[in-house]
Design a protein around this motif. Structure first.
Motif, PDB file in Angstrom:
ATOM      1  N   VAL A 122      21.656  20.072   0.830  1.00 19.22           N
ATOM      2  CA  VAL A 122      20.300  20.164   0.835  1.00 19.22           C
ATOM      3  C   VAL A 122      19.454  19.009   0.185  1.00 19.22           C
ATOM      4  N   LYS A 125      19.517  15.853   1.950  1.00 18.63           N
ATOM      5  CA  LYS A 125      18.607  15.740   3.166  1.00 18.63           C
ATOM      6  C   LYS A 125      17.047  15.530   2.771  1.00 18.63           C
ATOM      7  N   LYS A 126      16.709  16.439   1.748  1.00 17.92           N
ATOM      8  CA  LYS A 126      15.415  16.387   1.113  1.00 17.92           C
ATOM      9  C   LYS A 126      15.050  14.999   0.956  1.00 17.92           C
ATOM     10  N   VAL A 273      17.358  20.202   7.413  1.00 16.60           N
ATOM     11  CA  VAL A 273      17.091  20.628   6.187  1.00 16.60           C
ATOM     12  C   VAL A 273      16.918  22.273   6.065  1.00 16.60           C
TER      13      VAL A 273
END
Length: 449
Positions: A122, A125-126, A273
């Motif tokens: 996560v 991806k952020k 996300v």
């Protein structure tokens, strides 16, 4: 054969002629017995006019008033393998207490660092999403710079066109002036030639005027070239505007295409996300489901699964729990023919198995050991036993029900209807007629209103 002859007729004699019958009538205690029988008959006849309360009887069991207070099973939300029990049958547990621990059996969730790895994905991806957002912002700035440069270039080209128009106008004026000089030079040359022919001017003056005429003619050609060059500059300026528009449109289109590609990647990354965050939340919640906890305070009645290492599926009942706090009630069943006579708020007499009771169904006030109840719910769908279920709560205006009652114990009920004479009830029962439906006066008044 027909009995026509008188010899076949029976001759009946009076009973008084027999000695035994005569002795019976003479004895005193037989006379007293006859009076007793006559008195009982008269008393029974008078009792037929005594009041009788019509009723509807039913059988049921003790239950709870609210659904969340009834015995319920504790189920496993996920599948797993039993690892450890924390309670035993009969234990009292509070809400949130751990009952059982299970381990994972699905290979998709066996990674011990599954939650942490998903969290790292996560975060990665952020960061990718932030880079795409920065790229979109940079391309927006680049597009604005291209548009600003295009605007300046177009203003420059427009100014050049204006300069070309002014130069053409200036060259046109100069050409007109040169043509005027040509006319003047031609007139002077002709006059000088005429004067020379008359002998008034020398030949040198004629040559000077011819030379000046040729110079003016050369100026005209030069001025015409300048005018044509100015017009050519005007055309070039117009062509430059189209070139600038095409060039910067191509640059802007390319930058916008890159921007849309970055935005598409940004939106796709946002979706990834969100998906990863959803997975992370699901994994975190699933980790908490390995410990099966009590949903409310109560007593563990029975363990439905036993042993260590036993595999259970999701939704499998593991144990039953009885809430510690509950409101007592009775569920009873009545025949379908009696259902139209039952209504909410109707008074009911209840007696329980194991409690001393003397019941006179027709005289509820003379009964002993019965408790008052009130109908709070009537089921509109027939049960498996072919009867309709009604739910009865304690009547607050009468003696409270025993606290020692256990959920599931037997109970019997009588719903009270109209008051009629006993002879009417006997006649109704023999003819199979339904009881009289009893209406409250207050209710009938409200219905009329």
């Amino acid at each position: 054969m027909l009995n026509i002859s008188d010899n076949n007729k029976l001759h009946l004699h009076s009973l008084e002629s027999y000695k035994s019958i005569h002795n019976i009538n003479v004895r005193k205690h037989y006379k007293i017995l006859n009076k007793i029988i006559i008195g009982i008959a008269i008393l029974g006849f008078l009792m037929l006019f005594l009041p009788w309360t019509q009723n509807i009887s039913g059988k049921g069991a003790v239950t709870t008033l609210k659904p969340n207070q009834r015995p319920q099973s504790i189920q496993s939300v996920i599948s797993g393998r039993i690892e450890k029990w924390y309670v035993q049958e009969g234990d009292f547990v509070k809400k949130g207490d751990t009952i059982l621990f299970i381990s994972e059996i699905k290979e998709d969730y066996m990674d011990p660092n599954l939650v942490a790895n998903t969290k790292n994905q996560v975060n990665a991806k952020k960061q990718s999403l932030q880079s795409y957002e920065s790229k979109v912002g940079t391309l927006s700035t680049q597009i604005n710079a291209i548009e600003s440069e295009k605007k300046l270039k177009l203003e420059q080209a427009v100014n050049k066109i204006k300069q070309s128009y002014l130069k053409i106008k200036s060259d046109s004026i100069d050409l007109v002036a040169v043509n005027t000089q040509l006319k003047i030079a031609t007139t002077q040359f002709n006059r000088t030639v005429q004067l020379n022919n008359e002998g008034l001017k020398p030949l040198t003056d004629v040559e000077e005027k011819r030379l000046k005429l040729q110079e003016v003619e050369a100026k005209i050609i030069n001025q015409e070239n300048k005018l044509l060059s100015s017009k050519n500059d005007l055309i070039n300026s117009k062509v430059e505007i189209n070139r600038i528009k095409a060039e910067y449109s191509e640059k802007s289109s390319k930058a916008q295409s890159d921007q849309y590609t970055a935005m598409s990647n940004q939106f796709d990354t946002e979706a990834q996300v969100s998906k990863l965050e959803n997975q992370h939340a699901n994994y975190s919640i699933r980790n908490g489901m390995y410990y099966i906890k009590a949903a409310q305070d109560g007593y563990i009645n029975r363990a439905l699964q036993s042993g260590i290492g036993e595999t259970i599926k999701e939704g499998t009942a593991i144990a039953t729990i009885m809430p510690s706090q509950y409101d007592i009630a009775v569920e009873s069943y009545v025949n379908p023919i009696d259902l139209p006579l039952i209504q909410r708020g109707q008074k009911v007499r209840v007696w329980f198995d194991g409690w001393p009771t003397i019941v006179f169904s027709g005289w509820p006030n003379a009964s002993y050991g019965t408790f008052g109840g009130q109908i709070v719910a009537v089921e509109n769908f027939i049960s498996d036993n072919g009867k309709y279920r009604i739910l009865i709560a304690p009547d607050k205006n009468e003696t409270s029900w025993p606290k020692q009652l256990s959920v599931g114990s037997g109970a019997q009920t009588i719903a009270l209807l109209d008051n009629v004479p006993i002879w009417f009830e006997v006649w109704r029962t023999l003819n199979g007629f339904p009881p009289n439906y009893y209406y409250n006066e207050t209710k009938t008044k409200k219905e009329k209103k």
